[in-house]
Write a protein that holds these residues in place. Structure first.
Motif, PDB file in Angstrom:
ATOM      1  N   LEU A 171       0.753  -1.392  -0.392  1.00 40.17           N
ATOM      2  CA  LEU A 171      -0.018   0.369   0.220  1.00 40.17           C
ATOM      3  C   LEU A 171       1.031   1.416  -0.115  1.00 40.17           C
ATOM      4  N   GLU A 172       1.710   1.420   0.542  1.00 41.83           N
ATOM      5  CA  GLU A 172       3.418   2.279   0.801  1.00 41.83           C
ATOM      6  C   GLU A 172       3.300   2.746  -0.647  1.00 41.83           C
ATOM      7  N   ASP A 173       4.326   1.963  -1.261  1.00 40.69           N
ATOM      8  CA  ASP A 173       4.423   2.123  -2.817  1.00 40.69           C
ATOM      9  C   ASP A 173       3.385   1.876  -3.821  1.00 40.69           C
ATOM     10  N   GLN A 174       2.217   2.057  -3.562  1.00 34.00           N
ATOM     11  CA  GLN A 174       0.830   2.395  -4.171  1.00 34.00           C
ATOM     12  C   GLN A 174       0.685   3.805  -4.278  1.00 34.00           C
ATOM     13  N   SER A 175       0.329   4.391  -2.878  1.00 36.13           N
ATOM     14  CA  SER A 175       0.331   5.535  -2.511  1.00 36.13           C
ATOM     15  C   SER A 175       2.469   6.158  -3.040  1.00 36.13           C
ATOM     16  N   GLU A 176       3.191   6.159  -2.903  1.00 35.83           N
ATOM     17  CA  GLU A 176       4.379   6.541  -4.041  1.00 35.83           C
ATOM     18  C   GLU A 176       4.226   6.570  -4.802  1.00 35.83           C
ATOM     19  N   SER A 177       3.558   5.891  -5.598  1.00 37.30           N
ATOM     20  CA  SER A 177       4.384   5.625  -6.981  1.00 37.30           C
ATOM     21  C   SER A 177       3.112   5.600  -7.533  1.00 37.30           C
ATOM     22  N   LYS A 178       2.631   6.601  -9.182  1.00 36.52           N
ATOM     23  CA  LYS A 178       2.711   7.174  -9.895  1.00 36.52           C
ATOM     24  C   LYS A 178       2.171   5.728 -11.181  1.00 36.52           C
ATOM     25  N   ARG A 179       3.026   5.162 -10.935  1.00 42.20           N
ATOM     26  CA  ARG A 179       3.444   4.083 -12.319  1.00 42.20           C
ATOM     27  C   ARG A 179       3.563   2.688 -11.289  1.00 42.20           C
ATOM     28  N   ARG A 180       2.581   2.068 -10.858  1.00 41.64           N
ATOM     29  CA  ARG A 180       1.971   1.049  -9.607  1.00 41.64           C
ATOM     30  C   ARG A 180       2.083  -0.262 -10.886  1.00 41.64           C
ATOM     31  N   ASP A 181       2.556  -1.318  -9.372  1.00 40.69           N
ATOM     32  CA  ASP A 181       1.916  -2.868 -10.586  1.00 40.69           C
ATOM     33  C   ASP A 181       0.743  -2.646 -10.365  1.00 40.69           C
ATOM     34  N   VAL A 182      -0.046  -3.226 -11.058  1.00 41.83           N
ATOM     35  CA  VAL A 182      -0.727  -4.087 -11.227  1.00 41.83           C
ATOM     36  C   VAL A 182      -0.722  -5.431 -10.640  1.00 41.83           C
ATOM     37  N   ILE A 183      -1.350  -5.589  -9.227  1.00 35.11           N
ATOM     38  CA  ILE A 183      -1.999  -6.706  -8.115  1.00 35.11           C
ATOM     39  C   ILE A 183      -3.154  -7.241  -8.634  1.00 35.11           C
ATOM     40  N   VAL A 184      -2.568  -9.037  -8.265  1.00 33.54           N
ATOM     41  CA  VAL A 184      -3.382  -9.545  -8.568  1.00 33.54           C
ATOM     42  C   VAL A 184      -2.487 -10.726  -7.306  1.00 33.54           C
ATOM     43  N   VAL A 185      -4.073 -11.131  -6.837  1.00 32.18           N
ATOM     44  CA  VAL A 185      -4.460 -11.902  -5.441  1.00 32.18           C
ATOM     45  C   VAL A 185      -4.920 -13.296  -6.778  1.00 32.18           C
ATOM     46  N   VAL A 186      -3.785 -14.487  -6.114  1.00 32.21           N
ATOM     47  CA  VAL A 186      -3.899 -16.118  -6.497  1.00 32.21           C
ATOM     48  C   VAL A 186      -4.594 -16.473  -5.145  1.00 32.21           C
ATOM     49  N   ASP A 187      -5.704 -17.427  -5.529  1.00 32.95           N
ATOM     50  CA  ASP A 187      -6.100 -17.960  -4.050  1.00 32.95           C
ATOM     51  C   ASP A 187      -6.737 -19.969  -4.653  1.00 32.95           C
ATOM     52  N   ALA A 188      -5.520 -20.263  -3.975  1.00 29.06           N
ATOM     53  CA  ALA A 188      -4.828 -21.673  -4.383  1.00 29.06           C
ATOM     54  C   ALA A 188      -6.772 -22.499  -3.060  1.00 29.06           C
ATOM     55  N   GLY A 189      -7.243 -23.004  -3.923  1.00 26.49           N
ATOM     56  CA  GLY A 189      -8.559 -23.552  -3.629  1.00 26.49           C
ATOM     57  C   GLY A 189      -8.349 -24.404  -2.246  1.00 26.49           C
ATOM     58  N   HIS A 190      -9.538 -24.593  -1.055  1.00 25.55           N
ATOM     59  CA  HIS A 190      -9.278 -25.776  -0.219  1.00 25.55           C
ATOM     60  C   HIS A 190      -8.051 -25.491   0.526  1.00 25.55           C
ATOM     61  N   GLY A 191      -7.356 -27.080   1.562  1.00 28.68           N
ATOM     62  CA  GLY A 191      -6.153 -26.723   2.388  1.00 28.68           C
ATOM     63  C   GLY A 191      -5.828 -26.888   3.272  1.00 28.68           C
ATOM     64  N   GLY A 192      -5.996 -27.687   3.864  1.00 26.84           N
ATOM     65  CA  GLY A 192      -5.685 -28.050   5.661  1.00 26.84           C
ATOM     66  C   GLY A 192      -6.347 -28.916   5.893  1.00 26.84           C
ATOM     67  N   GLU A 193      -7.518 -28.491   6.755  1.00 29.74           N
ATOM     68  CA  GLU A 193      -8.218 -29.501   6.855  1.00 29.74           C
ATOM     69  C   GLU A 193      -9.390 -29.436   5.510  1.00 29.74           C
ATOM     70  N   ASP A 194      -9.356 -28.873   4.986  1.00 23.66           N
ATOM     71  CA  ASP A 194     -10.302 -28.971   3.656  1.00 23.66           C
ATOM     72  C   ASP A 194      -9.860 -29.176   1.999  1.00 23.66           C
ATOM     73  N   PRO A 195      -9.739 -30.845   1.842  1.00 21.53           N
ATOM     74  CA  PRO A 195      -8.385 -31.518   1.096  1.00 21.53           C
ATOM     75  C   PRO A 195      -9.234 -31.341  -0.345  1.00 21.53           C
ATOM     76  N   GLY A 196     -10.875 -30.203  -0.124  1.00 24.66           N
ATOM     77  CA  GLY A 196     -11.178 -30.633  -1.588  1.00 24.66           C
ATOM     78  C   GLY A 196     -11.924 -31.443  -1.961  1.00 24.66           C
ATOM     79  N   ALA A 197     -12.292 -31.558  -3.642  1.00 26.58           N
ATOM     80  CA  ALA A 197     -12.424 -33.199  -4.075  1.00 26.58           C
ATOM     81  C   ALA A 197     -11.544 -34.052  -4.677  1.00 26.58           C
ATOM     82  N   ILE A 198     -12.068 -35.037  -4.181  1.00 24.16           N
ATOM     83  CA  ILE A 198     -10.872 -36.284  -4.364  1.00 24.16           C
ATOM     84  C   ILE A 198     -11.461 -36.862  -5.222  1.00 24.16           C
ATOM     85  N   GLY A 199     -10.406 -36.826  -6.491  1.00 27.14           N
ATOM     86  CA  GLY A 199     -10.572 -37.558  -8.004  1.00 27.14           C
ATOM     87  C   GLY A 199     -10.308 -39.255  -7.458  1.00 27.14           C
TER      88      GLY A 199
END
Length: 444
Positions: free
Chosen positions: A143-171
């Motif tokens: 956030l500090e980098d975005q506020s100080e720069s006029k040429r910031r990066d495009v921010i992409v947040v990638v979410d790996a589904g499930h995890g831990g207690e939740d294995p998700g679907a099982i093949g």
């Protein structure tokens, strides 16, 4: 009465007394170190009452479980990368099971019970929340980098589904969805980070569970330009296969499969806990209007990103659906962040399951997703980004080959340009398109 009979009756009374006093079994345990907390899970044979409290000098957390019997060895748990030094157990005079966590550092403890689901029975969950959160520091730097720069990066947040207690679907061969989504998401972040003008972050960095609402909160804390949730789900039959892309719908699902998948994904919080987004500081009617306006714009933009991603996935293999589908996925309900959910394939289909475990296929899937994201942001860069700056100072056009089902309005919508601008750039008088025809897509 004979001595033998007396001994038999005495033994029977002792056995019955032992059975009567038997407590609820604690027959399994797991520990999950996460980015901002550590989760200890105790599996119990039934719902239990418990008490959690802290002691000082030395630093300890105590969990008293009423009338419970420990039937597993907590000493075998791997305590590396956790705030726990060791785990000790004992029995109180009233019959309660006592579990003592000797701590290395201060934490904020939370505990709750989870009901049985398809994968697990009753569970007592203890979350040890970090007081010094490294993710908070990372987000603050972004956030500090975005506020100080006029040429910031495009921010992409990638979410790996499930995890831990939740294995998700099982093949069919036992492949767990959470393993596939983690592998794809890590590859995706590495690929995005290698591109100039882009920066990517993971919602979870290892094998642990995050609540559905918490995932979107993480994206918001990074001030993300795009949230991508990666999955490889299952259907009730093994026939469906192929990749697909979903955006949020506020008016019902676009197909039976979309509805089924949304219901399946939305039940994940029954396994791992929940979070929430608050608008309590807003007037109720105003909050509703703001949500409706921002959600409509977010969904429209999400459809544009999704269409570009789907176009690229079409070159990897069979698509499940040739257009972006919509359903009420809870993980996509962020009114201020464009969000898509990508099904890399159906893990319930034997062919897809086999492909999804191969490094080569994973790379092709990831390359297609990232190319689609890159194409979208090149044509419609967020204001203030390096990509937007470069386009203003030079402009960019790219070529697109017309495919079956394309319309001028759909192409314009997913590239965030007007139909009239497309017509002008390509000298089109009408809206008739021909498969194989190549047109120019101007920067938006």
């Amino acid at each position: 009465m004979s001595a033998r009979t007396t001994r038999f009756l005495a033994s029977l009374v002792l056995i019955l007394a032992t059975v009567a006093q038997a407590g609820t079994p604690v027959d399994n345990a797991r520990i999950w170190p996460a980015t901002d907390h550590t989760r200890l899970v105790l599996e119990t044979g039934d719902s239990v009452e418990h008490r959690l409290f802290a002691l000082e000098s030395p630093r300890r957390l105590v969990i008293d479980v009423e009338q419970a019997d420990l039937e597993t060895n907590l000493g075998t748990l791997n305590l590396d990368d956790t705030p726990i030094r060791q785990i000790r157990t004992g029995r109180r005079q009233n019959g309660d099971l006592r579990v003592v966590l000797d701590m290395k550092e201060d934490v904020e403890p939370r505990s709750f019970l989870l009901r049985p689901n398809e994968q697990y029975g009753h569970r007592l969950v203890v979350d040890l929340m970090d007081l010094d959160n490294t993710r908070d520091q990372e987000q603050k730097a972004v956030l500090e980098d975005q506020s100080e720069s006029k040429r910031r990066d495009v921010i992409v947040v990638v979410d790996a589904g499930h995890g831990g207690e939740d294995p998700g679907a099982i093949g069919p061969s036992g492949t767990q969805e959470k393993e596939v989504t983690m592998a794809l998401s890590q590859r995706m972040v590495e690929r995005i980070d290698a591109m100039e003008g882009f920066q990517a972050y993971l919602t979870r960095k290892d094998d642990y569970y995050i609540g559905l609402r918490k995932r979107t909160e993480i994206a918001r804390d990074y001030n993300a330009d795009l949230f991508v949730s990666v999955h490889a789900d299952a259907f009730r039959s093994p026939q469906p296969r192929g990749a697909s892309v979903y955006a949020l719908s506020t008016d019902g699902a676009s197909s039976e499969t979309a509805r089924w998948l949304a219901e399946s994904e939305n039940s994940a919080d029954l396994i791992g806990g929940v979070g929430g987004v608050s608008l309590k500081d807003k007037d109720e009617m105003l909050a509703g209007v703001l949500l409706d306006l921002s959600m409509t714009a977010s969904i429209e933009y999400s459809m544009g990103v999704g269409s570009n991603v789907l176009d690229q996935l079409d070159s990897v293999g069979k698509l499940h659906k040739s257009s972006v589908e919509q359903a009420g996925f809870a993980v996509l309900k962020s009114p201020d962040i464009p969000s898509i959910l990508v099904e890399a394939g159906f893990i319930s289909n034997p062919t897809d399951e086999q492909k999804l475990t191969r490094a080569g296929h994973q790379k092709r899937i990831v390359d297609a997703m990232v190319d689609g994201i890159d194409r979208h942001f090149r044509s419609s860069p967020p204001p203030g980004t390096l990509i937007a700056h470069r386009q203003r100072n030079g402009g960019e056009e790219r070529e697109y080959e017309i495919r079956r089902g394309d319309t001028l309005s759909a192409i314009a919508r997913r590239n965030q340009v007007s139909v009239q601008k497309l017509k002008t750039v390509n000298d089109l008088n009408g809206e008739t398109l021909h498969i194989g025809e190549v047109i120019s897509i101007p920067s938006s």
